[in-house]
Design an enzyme around this catalytic site. Structure first.
Site, mmCIF file in Angstrom:
data_model
loop_
_atom_site.group_PDB
_atom_site.id
_atom_site.type_symbol
_atom_site.label_atom_id
_atom_site.label_comp_id
_atom_site.label_asym_id
_atom_site.label_seq_id
_atom_site.Cartn_x
_atom_site.Cartn_y
_atom_site.Cartn_z
ATOM 1 N N HIS A 1 -1.926 1.162 7.099
ATOM 2 C CA HIS A 1 -2.453 1.083 5.731
ATOM 3 C C HIS A 1 -2.654 2.484 5.178
ATOM 4 C CE1 HIS A 1 -4.169 -0.885 2.310
ATOM 5 N NE2 HIS A 1 -5.330 -0.284 2.439
ATOM 6 N N CYS B 1 0.814 -1.220 0.000
ATOM 7 C CA CYS B 1 0.000 0.000 0.000
ATOM 8 C C CYS B 1 0.846 1.269 0.000
ATOM 9 C CB CYS B 1 -0.958 -0.013 1.183
ATOM 10 S SG CYS B 1 -0.154 -0.029 2.814
ATOM 11 N N HIS C 1 -6.498 1.618 -3.400
ATOM 12 C CA HIS C 1 -5.379 1.198 -2.550
ATOM 13 C C HIS C 1 -4.862 -0.168 -2.994
ATOM 14 C CE1 HIS C 1 -8.188 -1.226 0.373
ATOM 15 N NE2 HIS C 1 -8.798 -1.022 -0.773
#
Length: 307
Positions: free
Chosen positions: A268, A215, A280
């Site tokens: 994240h 990510c 993402h």
């Protein structure tokens, strides 16, 4: 004899990565979730997130009675590129090989220091596509080539022809059209276009290229195209850009940071694309994909940054 073509190594890698943890810096909760009617309705209307792309490839295998050596040097012109797995042809002749070590690394390139793709274990049958010096080129499940020490593999006495399914063109999702809607400046459009160009790219923890990335690498790489230099790790990226403290102020191109395990530790990140959605590199979808922000993810949102 079933040739795994790298299936088990990649599955083993996925399980191993699921238990890995990277050090992330802590951040206190700084985002106020705006639940006003305008944003709530935008978050639930009109646009469906695309279904996750499967990382599995269909394979057919038929045996031959001849016993030629592996395809020595067939990929020699491409074998030496560092840090990137090599794209395999769609139809290949491979030599089955049994792993004779308890475990052995399969790497992205021939250098011993190159990044490890996965680990093969004793008794596993690999599809050997080529050989180079003291290494065999192993056909992986995603049509790439990994490299393994010859000493760890015992070749079997026949070749097999494997036909791989050609990659399908990624359909243009409804969400990707957000990059072309009105009301965006050129920088926002460039960020969204670059982000959507990664759609379907495999999620690989610690990966940093279109052949596989995580990510924070996804966000870093996307923003580098508009001249924004971000740190490699998500917990460090929030030191860059202007703080946005209310989700009601979100605009396309804002960076989102989440504490998926609770608390304030960022684990994240993604990019807001508008209409209540964000893009993402998702470990759940196992690829770069789009998800609605204002369902479950918003509860883990701890920081927003704008460049």
């Amino acid at each position: 004899m079933k040739i795994t073509a790298g299936t088990l190594p990649l599955l083993t890698l996925t399980l191993a990565l699921a238990t890995a943890a990277s050090a992330q810096s802590s951040s206190s909760l700084e985002v106020t979730v705006n639940t006003g009617a305008a944003l709530s309705s935008a978050a639930t209307r009109g646009i469906s997130a695309p279904a996750p792309t499967s990382s599995k490839q269909e394979k057919q295998a038929t045996s031959k009675t001849s016993t030629p050596a592996p395809n020595r040097g067939a990929l020699a012109s491409r074998a030496g590129r560092p840090q990137e797995p090599q794209a395999a042809p769609m139809t290949v002749t491979v030599r089955p090989g049994k792993v004779v070590f308890d475990s052995v690394a399969i790497r992205t390139a021939r250098a011993a220091t190159s990044k490890m793709l996965s680990t093969a274990t004793r008794g596993q049958t690999l599809a050997i596509l080529s050989e180079m010096d003291d290494l065999y080129g192993v056909l992986m499940v995603n049509n790439t080539i990994g490299w393994v020490d010859k000493s760890a593999v015992q070749l079997l006495d026949y070749n097999t022809e494997v036909t791989l399914e050609a990659p399908k063109e990624q359909p243009r999702s409804a969400a990707s059209g957000l990059a072309e809607r009105g009301g965006l400046d050129e920088k926002q459009r460039q960020v969204l276009r670059e982000a959507f160009s990664y759609m379907g790219a495999p999620y690989v923890w610690a990966g940093n290229s279109r052949s596989g990335l995580d990510c924070s690498a996804f966000v870093k790489n996307v923003f580098s195209t508009v001249g924004v230099s971000l740190p490699r790790h998500s917990g460090d990226q929030i030191t860059q850009g202007r703080k946005i403290t209310d989700t009601g102020e979100l605009v396309a191109g804002d960076r989102l940071y989440f504490a998926m395990k609770g608390g304030g530790t960022i684990t994240h990140t993604g990019i807001y694309i508008g209409e209540g959605f964000f893009i993402h590199a998702s470990s759940n979808h196992k690829c770069v994909d789009v998800d609605p922000l204002f369902k479950t993810y918003v509860n883990k949102l701890v920081a927003i940054r704008r460049d």
